[in-house]
Design a protein around this motif. Structure first.
Motif, PDB file in Angstrom:
ATOM      1  N   UNK A 105      -0.724   6.274 -11.419  1.00 40.14           N
ATOM      2  CA  UNK A 105       0.538   6.811 -11.202  1.00 40.14           C
ATOM      3  C   UNK A 105       1.566   6.561 -12.154  1.00 40.14           C
ATOM      4  N   UNK A 106       2.155   7.559 -12.605  1.00 42.19           N
ATOM      5  CA  UNK A 106       3.180   7.271 -13.670  1.00 42.19           C
ATOM      6  C   UNK A 106       4.692   7.527 -13.143  1.00 42.19           C
ATOM      7  N   UNK A 107       5.673   6.799 -13.125  1.00 44.90           N
ATOM      8  CA  UNK A 107       6.720   6.980 -12.536  1.00 44.90           C
ATOM      9  C   UNK A 107       8.107   6.566 -13.615  1.00 44.90           C
ATOM     10  N   UNK A 108       9.067   7.389 -13.954  1.00 46.25           N
ATOM     11  CA  UNK A 108       9.961   6.923 -14.604  1.00 46.25           C
ATOM     12  C   UNK A 108      11.457   7.069 -13.990  1.00 46.25           C
ATOM     13  N   UNK A 109      11.991   5.934 -13.958  1.00 37.57           N
ATOM     14  CA  UNK A 109      13.003   5.821 -12.990  1.00 37.57           C
ATOM     15  C   UNK A 109      14.117   6.851 -13.741  1.00 37.57           C
ATOM     16  N   UNK A 110      14.913   7.258 -12.527  1.00 40.85           N
ATOM     17  CA  UNK A 110      15.959   8.301 -12.790  1.00 40.85           C
ATOM     18  C   UNK A 110      17.383   7.711 -12.830  1.00 40.85           C
ATOM     19  N   UNK A 111      17.496   6.204 -12.710  1.00 40.60           N
ATOM     20  CA  UNK A 111      18.792   5.624 -12.810  1.00 40.60           C
ATOM     21  C   UNK A 111      18.883   4.588 -13.598  1.00 40.60           C
ATOM     22  N   UNK A 112      18.709   4.955 -15.121  1.00 39.76           N
ATOM     23  CA  UNK A 112      18.972   4.246 -15.921  1.00 39.76           C
ATOM     24  C   UNK A 112      18.018   2.760 -15.954  1.00 39.76           C
ATOM     25  N   UNK A 113      18.366   1.469 -16.227  1.00 44.35           N
ATOM     26  CA  UNK A 113      17.737   0.441 -16.330  1.00 44.35           C
ATOM     27  C   UNK A 113      17.205  -0.226 -14.891  1.00 44.35           C
ATOM     28  N   UNK A 114      17.705   0.183 -13.982  1.00 44.32           N
ATOM     29  CA  UNK A 114      17.584  -0.315 -12.709  1.00 44.32           C
ATOM     30  C   UNK A 114      16.306  -0.536 -12.447  1.00 44.32           C
ATOM     31  N   UNK A 115      15.644  -1.640 -11.701  1.00 46.26           N
ATOM     32  CA  UNK A 115      14.301  -1.859 -11.461  1.00 46.26           C
ATOM     33  C   UNK A 115      13.535  -0.916 -10.364  1.00 46.26           C
ATOM     34  N   UNK A 116      12.604  -0.623 -10.319  1.00 48.22           N
ATOM     35  CA  UNK A 116      11.702   0.144  -9.754  1.00 48.22           C
ATOM     36  C   UNK A 116      10.828  -0.679  -8.923  1.00 48.22           C
ATOM     37  N   UNK A 117      10.967  -0.248  -7.615  1.00 51.28           N
ATOM     38  CA  UNK A 117      10.150  -1.011  -6.338  1.00 51.28           C
ATOM     39  C   UNK A 117       8.915  -0.194  -6.184  1.00 51.28           C
ATOM     40  N   UNK A 118       7.774  -0.967  -6.267  1.00 53.96           N
ATOM     41  CA  UNK A 118       6.523  -0.379  -6.009  1.00 53.96           C
ATOM     42  C   UNK A 118       6.032  -1.097  -4.785  1.00 53.96           C
ATOM     43  N   UNK A 119       5.482  -0.248  -3.597  1.00 50.47           N
ATOM     44  CA  UNK A 119       4.972  -0.820  -2.376  1.00 50.47           C
ATOM     45  C   UNK A 119       3.481   0.109  -2.133  1.00 50.47           C
ATOM     46  N   UNK A 120       2.967  -0.387  -1.429  1.00 56.15           N
ATOM     47  CA  UNK A 120       1.542   0.112  -0.672  1.00 56.15           C
ATOM     48  C   UNK A 120       1.368  -0.015   0.786  1.00 56.15           C
ATOM     49  N   UNK A 121       0.465   0.792   1.229  1.00 58.29           N
ATOM     50  CA  UNK A 121       0.044   0.749   2.709  1.00 58.29           C
ATOM     51  C   UNK A 121      -1.040   1.058   2.766  1.00 58.29           C
ATOM     52  N   UNK A 122      -2.007   0.222   3.394  1.00 60.33           N
ATOM     53  CA  UNK A 122      -3.632   0.492   3.448  1.00 60.33           C
ATOM     54  C   UNK A 122      -3.842   1.066   4.879  1.00 60.33           C
ATOM     55  N   UNK A 123      -4.864   2.144   4.850  1.00 57.08           N
ATOM     56  CA  UNK A 123      -5.382   2.868   6.102  1.00 57.08           C
ATOM     57  C   UNK A 123      -6.702   2.559   5.983  1.00 57.08           C
ATOM     58  N   UNK A 124      -7.391   1.534   6.620  1.00 57.98           N
ATOM     59  CA  UNK A 124      -8.867   1.428   6.667  1.00 57.98           C
ATOM     60  C   UNK A 124      -9.395   2.515   7.537  1.00 57.98           C
ATOM     61  N   UNK A 125     -10.693   2.865   6.905  1.00 55.20           N
ATOM     62  CA  UNK A 125     -11.609   3.846   7.566  1.00 55.20           C
ATOM     63  C   UNK A 125     -12.699   3.135   7.463  1.00 55.20           C
ATOM     64  N   UNK A 126     -13.108   2.090   8.089  1.00 54.85           N
ATOM     65  CA  UNK A 126     -14.328   1.226   7.838  1.00 54.85           C
ATOM     66  C   UNK A 126     -15.356   1.487   9.046  1.00 54.85           C
ATOM     67  N   UNK A 127     -16.433   1.484   9.015  1.00 53.91           N
ATOM     68  CA  UNK A 127     -17.668   1.557   9.749  1.00 53.91           C
ATOM     69  C   UNK A 127     -18.096   0.536  10.217  1.00 53.91           C
ATOM     70  N   UNK A 128     -17.514  -0.244  10.976  1.00 57.77           N
ATOM     71  CA  UNK A 128     -17.827  -1.611  11.332  1.00 57.77           C
ATOM     72  C   UNK A 128     -17.991  -1.809  12.796  1.00 57.77           C
ATOM     73  N   UNK A 129     -18.925  -2.440  13.609  1.00 55.69           N
ATOM     74  CA  UNK A 129     -18.747  -2.568  14.933  1.00 55.69           C
ATOM     75  C   UNK A 129     -19.154  -4.252  14.896  1.00 55.69           C
ATOM     76  N   UNK A 130     -19.042  -4.615  16.350  1.00 50.81           N
ATOM     77  CA  UNK A 130     -19.234  -5.965  16.641  1.00 50.81           C
ATOM     78  C   UNK A 130     -20.751  -6.519  16.674  1.00 50.81           C
ATOM     79  N   UNK A 131     -21.580  -5.326  16.782  1.00 55.07           N
ATOM     80  CA  UNK A 131     -23.085  -5.402  16.878  1.00 55.07           C
ATOM     81  C   UNK A 131     -23.775  -5.464  15.574  1.00 55.07           C
ATOM     82  N   UNK A 132     -23.285  -4.615  14.767  1.00 51.62           N
ATOM     83  CA  UNK A 132     -23.971  -4.166  13.439  1.00 51.62           C
ATOM     84  C   UNK A 132     -23.024  -4.927  12.068  1.00 51.62           C
TER      85      UNK A 132
END
Length: 71
Positions: free
Chosen positions: A1-28
């Motif tokens: 992903x490329x992102x160019x700040x629109x507000x001059x030299x102010x820092x850009x904050x980058x965050x992420x959120x994970x959504x797991x979709x794992x096939x796990x069970x307590x038996x297997x």
């Protein structure tokens, strides 16, 4: 992903959120599936951009059985 700040030299904050979709069970013990990671970049003017990353996790073999020590 490329992102160019629109507000001059102010820092850009980058965050992420994970959504797991794992096939796990307590038996297997094998685990497989994916994680959807949503990245968000935000500049000082509150302009945002998002990107999606899919992380694939292949199934693994079952761990070896536990053996009690011989006393």
């Amino acid at each position: 992903m490329y992102f160019t700040a629109q507000c001059g030299d102010e820092p850009v904050t980058v965050t992420f959120v994970d959504t797991p979709n794992l096939n796990a069970s307590s038996v297997d013990c094998s685990v497989g599936g994916n994680i959807t990671r949503t990245w968000t970049a935000r500049d000082a003017c509150n302009v945002t951009a998002t990107g999606i990353q899919i992380i694939t996790i292949p199934p693994s073999e079952e761990p070896p059985p536990l053996e009690a020590p011989v006393l």
